[in-house]
Design a protein around this motif. Structure first.
Motif, mmCIF file in Angstrom:
data_model
loop_
_atom_site.group_PDB
_atom_site.id
_atom_site.type_symbol
_atom_site.label_atom_id
_atom_site.label_comp_id
_atom_site.label_asym_id
_atom_site.label_seq_id
_atom_site.Cartn_x
_atom_site.Cartn_y
_atom_site.Cartn_z
ATOM 1 N N PRO A 65 0.790 -1.229 0.000
ATOM 2 C CA PRO A 65 0.000 0.000 0.000
ATOM 3 C C PRO A 65 0.826 1.284 0.000
ATOM 4 O O PRO A 65 0.472 2.253 -0.683
ATOM 5 C CB PRO A 65 -0.843 -0.128 1.273
ATOM 6 N N ALA A 66 1.934 1.305 0.746
ATOM 7 C CA ALA A 66 2.740 2.528 0.805
ATOM 8 C C ALA A 66 3.393 2.812 -0.544
ATOM 9 O O ALA A 66 3.387 3.961 -1.031
ATOM 10 C CB ALA A 66 3.794 2.411 1.894
ATOM 11 N N ALA A 67 3.976 1.782 -1.165
ATOM 12 C CA ALA A 67 4.613 1.973 -2.469
ATOM 13 C C ALA A 67 3.577 2.298 -3.538
ATOM 14 O O ALA A 67 3.801 3.162 -4.398
ATOM 15 C CB ALA A 67 5.403 0.726 -2.852
ATOM 16 N N ALA A 68 2.426 1.612 -3.490
ATOM 17 C CA ALA A 68 1.367 1.873 -4.466
ATOM 18 C C ALA A 68 0.868 3.312 -4.357
ATOM 19 O O ALA A 68 0.606 3.980 -5.366
ATOM 20 C CB ALA A 68 0.215 0.888 -4.263
ATOM 21 N N THR A 69 0.751 3.805 -3.136
ATOM 22 C CA THR A 69 0.305 5.186 -2.936
ATOM 23 C C THR A 69 1.298 6.167 -3.538
ATOM 24 O O THR A 69 0.916 7.165 -4.166
ATOM 25 C CB THR A 69 0.114 5.476 -1.442
ATOM 26 N N MET A 70 2.587 5.912 -3.381
ATOM 27 C CA MET A 70 3.585 6.809 -3.946
ATOM 28 C C MET A 70 3.579 6.760 -5.473
ATOM 29 O O MET A 70 3.814 7.781 -6.145
ATOM 30 C CB MET A 70 4.971 6.468 -3.405
ATOM 31 N N ALA A 71 3.318 5.576 -6.050
ATOM 32 C CA ALA A 71 3.183 5.498 -7.508
ATOM 33 C C ALA A 71 1.999 6.339 -7.980
ATOM 34 O O ALA A 71 2.082 7.073 -8.970
ATOM 35 C CB ALA A 71 3.013 4.043 -7.941
ATOM 36 N N ARG A 72 0.906 6.259 -7.225
ATOM 37 C CA ARG A 72 -0.266 7.070 -7.564
ATOM 38 C C ARG A 72 0.017 8.563 -7.373
ATOM 39 O O ARG A 72 -0.449 9.410 -8.146
ATOM 40 C CB ARG A 72 -1.454 6.635 -6.706
ATOM 41 N N ALA A 73 0.783 8.883 -6.332
ATOM 42 C CA ALA A 73 1.130 10.294 -6.085
ATOM 43 C C ALA A 73 1.970 10.853 -7.235
ATOM 44 O O ALA A 73 1.779 12.010 -7.655
ATOM 45 C CB ALA A 73 1.879 10.420 -4.763
ATOM 46 N N LEU A 74 2.902 10.056 -7.733
ATOM 47 C CA LEU A 74 3.706 10.498 -8.873
ATOM 48 C C LEU A 74 2.818 10.784 -10.076
ATOM 49 O O LEU A 74 2.960 11.816 -10.743
ATOM 50 C CB LEU A 74 4.752 9.435 -9.215
ATOM 51 N N ARG A 75 1.901 9.881 -10.356
ATOM 52 C CA ARG A 75 0.981 10.119 -11.481
ATOM 53 C C ARG A 75 0.124 11.365 -11.240
ATOM 54 O O ARG A 75 -0.106 12.144 -12.172
ATOM 55 C CB ARG A 75 0.105 8.882 -11.680
ATOM 56 N N HIS A 76 -0.312 11.527 -10.013
ATOM 57 C CA HIS A 76 -1.135 12.689 -9.668
ATOM 58 C C HIS A 76 -0.377 13.981 -9.934
ATOM 59 O O HIS A 76 -0.978 15.004 -10.286
ATOM 60 C CB HIS A 76 -1.558 12.598 -8.199
ATOM 61 N N ARG A 77 0.938 13.936 -9.767
ATOM 62 C CA ARG A 77 1.769 15.131 -9.982
ATOM 63 C C ARG A 77 2.262 15.236 -11.425
ATOM 64 O O ARG A 77 3.125 16.052 -11.732
ATOM 65 C CB ARG A 77 2.946 15.117 -9.012
#
Length: 292
Positions: A65-77
């Protein structure tokens, strides 16, 4: 429950852009999350891409979950992200060759999965390679548990580039090989403190090789053979980054950049089978006289 994670599409990802970050990983979900969090906080290099290639024994690290969230955060940015698996394992060099093949960017950052980058690091590295025009620049990683372990005998190996970065042929029997002693522990951090640079300033210095965080001009890396030597080395090797950098330096030159914004997480290695130094094999092949 987290929603299913979009892994991305390789064909859509492989498009021209200024920079792609290439991250090989295995059995390190926590470390990968930290590494991705450092990338998500970078500014000044808009739209860089991130490729993660996983070789974990179980579930891929990016599904945590933590790594997946950061992948999503990168896409969000606004950063394209490609999440892949590369099995069976054929060694570090093959893994890096695969990652390189996923990119069509001008620059590629080979970033280990246990390195956190402080804000501003990518912008400084991209600025440096653009100004220097060499084959690679890099940030040696700091081990902060050594912050109070000052080793002044290593500081003499710090030598700045005075003028253009030029190609160098570096081998273990040359004095230049000893430059690597500036990089372990927190030696480079101590050198940086002594220089007391103004805010925003950086210096290029001479290296033999750099581990953990190296930004290549992709064309120069490919021109120098990339990591295609993986077919010539036993899969249980290390030192593939050294082999690639020595080849790039010989043709296009390379430099370290100070200050470094790269920090080693100091986790136990997941590369436990290290029977061969890849750079020794590659140098033996390249330095052997060819028949007329």
């Amino acid at each position: 429950m987290n929603r299913p994670l979009d892994l991305g599409n390789a064909e859509e990802f492989r498009r021209p852009r200024q920079l792609d970050v290439l991250i090989p990983t295995r059995n390190r979900p926590a470390e990968l999350a930290v590494t991705l969090s450092g990338l998500a906080a970078q500014e000044g290099v808009p739209g860089f891409g991130v490729v993660v290639s996983d070789q974990s024994d179980g579930e891929p690290a990016y599904t945590h979950p933590a790594a997946a969230t950061m992948a999503r955060a990168l896409r969000h940015r606004g950063h394209p992200v490609l999440l892949t698996r590369r099995l069976p394992r054929r060694g570090l060099a093959e893994h890096r060759a695969y990652l390189l093949g996923q990119s069509a960017a001008r620059y590629v950052l080979c970033l280990d999965d246990d390195v956190w980058l402080e804000p501003g690091t990518l912008h400084r590295l991209v600025s440096a390679i653009g100004e220097l025009g060499c084959g690679f620049v890099g940030n040696a990683v700091h081990g902060l548990s050594y912050a109070d372990d000052v080793r002044p005998e290593t500081h003499a190996h710090y030598e700045e580039w005075d003028g253009p970065v030029v190609p160098e042929r570096i081998r273990p029997d040359t004095p230049q090989w000893q430059r690597a002693s500036i990089h372990p522990a927190a030696n480079l951090l101590h050198v940086t403190r002594k220089l007391d640079l103004p805010s925003g300033a950086w210096r290029a210095y001479k290296v033999s090789w750099i581990g953990g965080c190296v930004l290549y001009d992709r064309a120069a890396l490919v021109d120098s053979g990339g990591f295609d030597f993986w077919r010539r080395v036993h899969e249980r090797h290390q030192g593939e980054d050294v082999a690639a950098q020595l080849a790039v330096m010989a043709r296009h030159g390379g430099a370290g950049v100070l200050p470094s914004g790269a920090y080693h997480l100091e986790s136990p290695t997941t590369v436990t089978e290290r029977e061969v130094e890849a750079w020794e094999v590659v140098l033996a092949d390249s330095d052997t006289p060819q028949p007329a």
